[in-house]
Design an enzyme around this catalytic site. Sequence first.
Site, PDB file in Angstrom:
ATOM      1  N   SER A   1      -9.587  -2.178  -9.798  1.00  0.00           N
ATOM      2  CA  SER A   1      -8.142  -1.997  -9.751  1.00  0.00           C
ATOM      3  C   SER A   1      -7.728  -1.693  -8.315  1.00  0.00           C
ATOM      4  O   SER A   1      -8.474  -1.975  -7.377  1.00  0.00           O
ATOM      5  CB  SER A   1      -7.728  -0.880 -10.711  1.00  0.00           C
ATOM      6  OG  SER A   1      -6.329  -0.887 -10.899  1.00  0.00           O
ATOM      7  N   ASN A   2      -6.546  -1.138  -8.125  1.00  0.00           N
ATOM      8  CA  ASN A   2      -6.086  -0.814  -6.779  1.00  0.00           C
ATOM      9  C   ASN A   2      -5.211   0.433  -6.816  1.00  0.00           C
ATOM     10  O   ASN A   2      -5.000   1.013  -7.884  1.00  0.00           O
ATOM     11  CB  ASN A   2      -5.340  -2.007  -6.167  1.00  0.00           C
ATOM     12  CG  ASN A   2      -4.148  -2.404  -7.009  1.00  0.00           C
ATOM     13  OD1 ASN A   2      -3.194  -1.642  -7.162  1.00  0.00           O
ATOM     14  ND2 ASN A   2      -4.213  -3.584  -7.600  1.00  0.00           N
ATOM     15  N   ARG A   3      -4.680   0.817  -5.690  1.00  0.00           N
ATOM     16  CA  ARG A   3      -4.036   2.132  -5.570  1.00  0.00           C
ATOM     17  C   ARG A   3      -2.547   2.130  -5.916  1.00  0.00           C
ATOM     18  O   ARG A   3      -1.873   3.127  -5.694  1.00  0.00           O
ATOM     19  CB  ARG A   3      -4.244   2.676  -4.152  1.00  0.00           C
ATOM     20  CG  ARG A   3      -5.713   2.995  -3.874  1.00  0.00           C
ATOM     21  CD  ARG A   3      -5.899   3.452  -2.446  1.00  0.00           C
ATOM     22  NE  ARG A   3      -5.038   4.562  -2.109  1.00  0.00           N
ATOM     23  CZ  ARG A   3      -4.673   4.893  -0.868  1.00  0.00           C
ATOM     24  NH1 ARG A   3      -5.083   4.155   0.135  1.00  0.00           N
ATOM     25  NH2 ARG A   3      -3.896   5.925  -0.657  1.00  0.00           N
ATOM     26  N   SER A   4      -2.027   1.050  -6.444  1.00  0.00           N
ATOM     27  CA  SER A   4      -0.588   1.020  -6.766  1.00  0.00           C
ATOM     28  C   SER A   4      -0.232   2.099  -7.789  1.00  0.00           C
ATOM     29  O   SER A   4      -0.902   2.244  -8.807  1.00  0.00           O
ATOM     30  CB  SER A   4      -0.236  -0.361  -7.334  1.00  0.00           C
ATOM     31  OG  SER A   4       1.055  -0.342  -7.875  1.00  0.00           O
TER      32      SER A   4
ATOM     33  N   ALA B   1       1.070  -4.826  -8.276  1.00  0.00           N
ATOM     34  CA  ALA B   1      -0.064  -5.158  -7.418  1.00  0.00           C
ATOM     35  C   ALA B   1      -1.142  -5.769  -8.321  1.00  0.00           C
ATOM     36  O   ALA B   1      -2.029  -5.071  -8.812  1.00  0.00           O
ATOM     37  CB  ALA B   1      -0.574  -3.908  -6.719  1.00  0.00           C
TER      38      ALA B   1
END
Length: 212
Positions: free
Chosen positions: A17-20, A84
């Site tokens: 995943s990512n930091r959004s 994101a």
Amino acid sequence: MTAGPTREPLDPARFLSNRSSGKMGYALAKTAARRGAEVVLISGPVALSEPAGINTIHVTTAAEMREQVLEHARDADIVVKAAAVADFKPKKYREQKIKKSSAEPLIELEQNPDILAELGGTRRPGLLLVGFAAESRNHEQEGLNKLRRKNADLIVVNDILGAATGFDVETNQVILVDRSGSRQLPLLSKVETANRIWDHVLTLPSPPGRSL
Ligand code: C5P
């Protein structure tokens, strides 16, 4: 409106995943609703509460987000892709948890579908498309590249390296890139940034087929 990250599962315990945080997308959804728009918010996994009075659809993966976006885009005047979306997903989902003892230190990835590019490529007349670009350098040029590549009407570029403009903060400073040029907004709260984005969207020429 899409918001937040997507999660791409690797095994029952792990995902990419990512930091959004989803804060910018949720601010856009709330401000649009306050202005009288009928909003459908398609949200990845976030720690934010569902905005009151907004039809919120929760998704996890990019594939699920794509399905919901394509379905709801059929009736939409504007699609804003603040999410994101994970660009890659593990090629193979393991039904059992990968054991440390037997794991190879390599994960094969494959590309997720680019939802915004797909919408831009099969664009229904009258549909206005707004995308986001989270960049660490060449912000304006990257925004312009994305505008063209994804056939969008507006790209909102933000600097992910800035302390007050990056992930999970309450403020943002964005550059609005459209076909007539670019404009930098000052450092503002995400709600105020959202309001300025809507002000700008309303100045955009309506795509052929429908007047907003
Ligand atoms: O190419 P990049 O990920 O930087 O583009 C960001 C924009 O494209 C965002 O509006 C994002 O929601 C959208 N996007 C998408 N599907 C992807 C990747 C990005 O819709 N797979």
